[in-house]
Design a protein around this motif. Structure first.
Motif, PDB file in Angstrom:
ATOM      1  N   UNK A   1      14.487   7.794  62.187  1.00  0.00           N
ATOM      2  CA  UNK A   1      14.930   6.529  62.780  1.00  0.00           C
ATOM      3  C   UNK A   1      14.156   5.338  62.221  1.00  0.00           C
ATOM      4  N   UNK A   2      12.851   5.523  62.017  1.00  0.00           N
ATOM      5  CA  UNK A   2      12.030   4.446  61.454  1.00  0.00           C
ATOM      6  C   UNK A   2      12.479   4.126  60.030  1.00  0.00           C
ATOM      7  N   UNK A   3      12.793   5.154  59.259  1.00  0.00           N
ATOM      8  CA  UNK A   3      13.270   4.952  57.886  1.00  0.00           C
ATOM      9  C   UNK A   3      14.619   4.225  57.906  1.00  0.00           C
ATOM     10  N   UNK A   4      15.482   4.650  58.811  1.00  0.00           N
ATOM     11  CA  UNK A   4      16.806   4.031  58.954  1.00  0.00           C
ATOM     12  C   UNK A   4      16.664   2.552  59.306  1.00  0.00           C
ATOM     13  N   UNK A   5      15.768   2.255  60.229  1.00  0.00           N
ATOM     14  CA  UNK A   5      15.544   0.879  60.652  1.00  0.00           C
ATOM     15  C   UNK A   5      14.906   0.045  59.538  1.00  0.00           C
ATOM     16  N   UNK A   6      13.907   0.612  58.864  1.00  0.00           N
ATOM     17  CA  UNK A   6      13.206  -0.115  57.804  1.00  0.00           C
ATOM     18  C   UNK A   6      14.142  -0.506  56.668  1.00  0.00           C
ATOM     19  N   UNK A   7      15.150   0.328  56.430  1.00  0.00           N
ATOM     20  CA  UNK A   7      16.105   0.047  55.367  1.00  0.00           C
ATOM     21  C   UNK A   7      17.362  -0.662  55.870  1.00  0.00           C
TER      22      UNK A   7
ATOM     23  N   UNK B   1      20.642   7.723  54.800  1.00  0.00           N
ATOM     24  CA  UNK B   1      19.367   8.432  54.652  1.00  0.00           C
ATOM     25  C   UNK B   1      19.578   9.676  53.800  1.00  0.00           C
ATOM     26  N   UNK B   2      20.635  10.420  54.110  1.00  0.00           N
ATOM     27  CA  UNK B   2      20.934  11.643  53.356  1.00  0.00           C
ATOM     28  C   UNK B   2      21.095  11.327  51.873  1.00  0.00           C
ATOM     29  N   UNK B   3      21.748  10.238  51.567  1.00  0.00           N
ATOM     30  CA  UNK B   3      21.939   9.838  50.168  1.00  0.00           C
ATOM     31  C   UNK B   3      20.592   9.584  49.494  1.00  0.00           C
TER      32      UNK B   3
ATOM     33  N   UNK C   1       8.182  11.431  51.416  1.00  0.00           N
ATOM     34  CA  UNK C   1       8.916  10.265  50.927  1.00  0.00           C
ATOM     35  C   UNK C   1       9.215   9.313  52.078  1.00  0.00           C
ATOM     36  N   UNK C   2       9.705   9.850  53.187  1.00  0.00           N
ATOM     37  CA  UNK C   2      10.009   9.030  54.359  1.00  0.00           C
ATOM     38  C   UNK C   2       8.745   8.373  54.907  1.00  0.00           C
ATOM     39  N   UNK C   3       7.677   9.160  55.017  1.00  0.00           N
ATOM     40  CA  UNK C   3       6.407   8.633  55.535  1.00  0.00           C
ATOM     41  C   UNK C   3       5.906   7.489  54.671  1.00  0.00           C
ATOM     42  N   UNK C   4       6.007   7.665  53.365  1.00  0.00           N
ATOM     43  CA  UNK C   4       5.558   6.633  52.431  1.00  0.00           C
ATOM     44  C   UNK C   4       6.361   5.351  52.609  1.00  0.00           C
ATOM     45  N   UNK C   5       7.657   5.484  52.772  1.00  0.00           N
ATOM     46  CA  UNK C   5       8.533   4.307  52.884  1.00  0.00           C
ATOM     47  C   UNK C   5       8.323   3.526  54.173  1.00  0.00           C
TER      48      UNK C   5
END
Length: 122
Positions: free
Chosen positions: A8-14, A22-24, A50-54
């Motif tokens: 969710x954090x990755x989705x929000x950040x992007x 996200x899957x892509x 990768x997600x943690x880094x982003x």
């Protein structure tokens, strides 16, 4: 950080609106991502890092959470949760120093590696 929270954090950040975005990015199928969200499958370490880094999440905590998610027993999950709490309470600098100590002296001490780590963390 729970794996779904990380997603969710990755989705929000992007500024993504759908999990398929996200899957892509992860180069996985939307079905695999759906299964990850439901706990039927798991991110790989590479994907989780990768997600943690982003999103700027603590990579060590993310890997601990990933291991906890993969654990099948309640007792094992609780043990991983306790490890995460100890890790967070010690702070990154102390953990880094502990791991460096294991690398520098743990292998030559004659003690099993697990004992070296436990003596530093406990």
């Amino acid at each position: 950080m729970q794996i779904n929270e990380l997603l969710d954090a990755y989705k929000s950040a992007n500024k993504y609106s759908q999990d398929k975005q996200i899957a892509h990015d992860l180069q996985i199928s939307t079905q695999k991502l759906s299964d990850i969200r439901k706990g039927r499958r798991y991110l790989t370490e590479k994907e989780a890092l990768l997600l943690a880094d982003k999103v700027g999440a603590d990579k060590e905590i993310v890997l601990i959470q990933l291991a906890a998610d993969k654990c099948k027993t309640v007792e094992g999950q609780q043990a991983w949760a306790n490890i995460a709490k100890k890790f967070e309470s010690l702070g990154i600098s102390r953990i880094s120093m502990a791991l460096a100590s294991v690398g520098l002296v743990g292998f030559g001490s004659g003690e099993p590696l697990s004992q070296c780590v436990l003596s530093i963390l406990c």
